[in-house]
Write an enzyme that holds these catalytic residues in place. Sequence first.
Site, PDB file in Angstrom:
ATOM      1  N   GLN A 225       0.172 -12.794   9.164  1.00  0.00           N
ATOM      2  CA  GLN A 225       0.769 -11.530   8.711  1.00  0.00           C
ATOM      3  C   GLN A 225       0.011 -10.290   9.191  1.00  0.00           C
ATOM      4  OE1 GLN A 225      -0.032  -9.237   5.314  1.00  0.00           O
ATOM      5  NE2 GLN A 225       1.615 -10.195   4.156  1.00  0.00           N
TER       6      GLN A 225
ATOM      7  N   HIS B 236      -0.855  -4.396  10.932  1.00  0.00           N
ATOM      8  CA  HIS B 236       0.207  -5.250  11.483  1.00  0.00           C
ATOM      9  C   HIS B 236       0.378  -5.052  12.992  1.00  0.00           C
ATOM     10  CE1 HIS B 236       1.136  -6.583   7.478  1.00  0.00           C
ATOM     11  NE2 HIS B 236       1.162  -5.335   7.091  1.00  0.00           N
TER      12      HIS B 236
ATOM     13  N   SER C  61       3.902  -6.690   2.750  1.00  0.00           N
ATOM     14  CA  SER C  61       2.529  -6.656   3.250  1.00  0.00           C
ATOM     15  C   SER C  61       1.555  -7.143   2.176  1.00  0.00           C
ATOM     16  CB  SER C  61       2.199  -5.243   3.743  1.00  0.00           C
ATOM     17  OG  SER C  61       0.968  -5.212   4.409  1.00  0.00           O
ATOM     18  N   LEU C  62       0.705  -6.264   1.647  1.00  0.00           N
ATOM     19  CA  LEU C  62      -0.202  -6.612   0.551  1.00  0.00           C
ATOM     20  C   LEU C  62       0.544  -7.309  -0.596  1.00  0.00           C
ATOM     21  CD1 LEU C  62      -2.553  -6.150  -1.563  1.00  0.00           C
ATOM     22  CD2 LEU C  62      -1.573  -3.871  -1.859  1.00  0.00           C
TER      23      LEU C  62
ATOM     24  N   ARG D  69      -9.404  -8.778   2.347  1.00  0.00           N
ATOM     25  CA  ARG D  69      -8.414  -8.253   3.304  1.00  0.00           C
ATOM     26  C   ARG D  69      -8.593  -6.740   3.491  1.00  0.00           C
ATOM     27  NH1 ARG D  69      -3.004  -6.068   2.938  1.00  0.00           N
ATOM     28  NH2 ARG D  69      -1.525  -7.016   4.420  1.00  0.00           N
TER      29      ARG D  69
ATOM     30  N   GLN E 110       0.829  -1.204   0.000  1.00  0.00           N
ATOM     31  CA  GLN E 110       0.000   0.000   0.000  1.00  0.00           C
ATOM     32  C   GLN E 110       0.866   1.257   0.000  1.00  0.00           C
ATOM     33  OE1 GLN E 110      -3.314  -0.843   2.422  1.00  0.00           O
ATOM     34  NE2 GLN E 110      -4.023   1.250   2.542  1.00  0.00           N
TER      35      GLN E 110
END
Length: 292
Positions: free
Chosen positions: A243, A194, A86-87, A111, A9
């Site tokens: 995650q 997170h 991440s993503l 998500r 992101q």
Amino acid sequence: MKAYIFPGQGSQFPGMGKDLYEQSEEAKKLFEKANEVLGFNIADIMFNGSADDLKQTKVTQPAIFIHSVILAKLANIKPDMVAGHSLGEFSSLVANGVLSFEDGLRLVSKRALAMQAACEANPSAMAAVLGLDDAVVEEACKEVTDEVVVPANFNCPGQLVISGSNEGVAQAGEILKAKGAKRVLPLPVGGAFHSPLMEPAREELKDAIMQTQFSQPSCPVYQNFNAEPSSDVEQIKQNLIAQLTAPVRWTQSVQRMLADGATEFVECGPGKVLQGLVKKIDKEASVSSVEV
């Protein structure tokens, strides 16, 4: 050995993907498939929307995923190892054959919406801490005992993002400034990604992941959760679920890929953020972007 890395992101920009759509029939079909899967015209928002349009939660994460995966498919990449920030981990799992484009997109959309709901349920924040060792930042977070605040993104040496309740991040920020942080910058995000505050989203995503077909990878994925190479499908699933509430160990992932023989890091997706981070982790590392 080529390591393909996929951004998360923040890498979105107005007009993203339009060039891919215009130059390739395959890309056109994938954008149309994405519109169908999501139930709205995301291609139109990506090509013609404003920066604010692209910041909508239901748009941002799918847009970056779509751009990254279509780029990988058009370039017909053959990675020796993959990782995503991440993503970006979802994009990497399409690139190494674990997920189909459609299933990856459904999970990314789920998500994004689950994370948004968790943010709305618990107003929270993230901040980038510049100029301190990771251990100092971790210790400062532990000093805040009455609020939630944790290390969230180990991006590169001297750049760590913290995440938690508004008050927790504020308290940790003051402690970190006193410990010599060059800057503590609030990030323009919806909430505490997170961190333990994402637990409701983790539960929701867990159900979706467990119901999705995962295939054997063509190469190892270095996962955010533990910065270790994974080729076992069940392990990949568990690490992907974990995650959301655990830190992104990007520094450690890049270091492990280097130790395992990575000679070139190729960023696949919008922007060049990850190339910059890799160079800060190892200034001798070779970095480039996927070109089509």
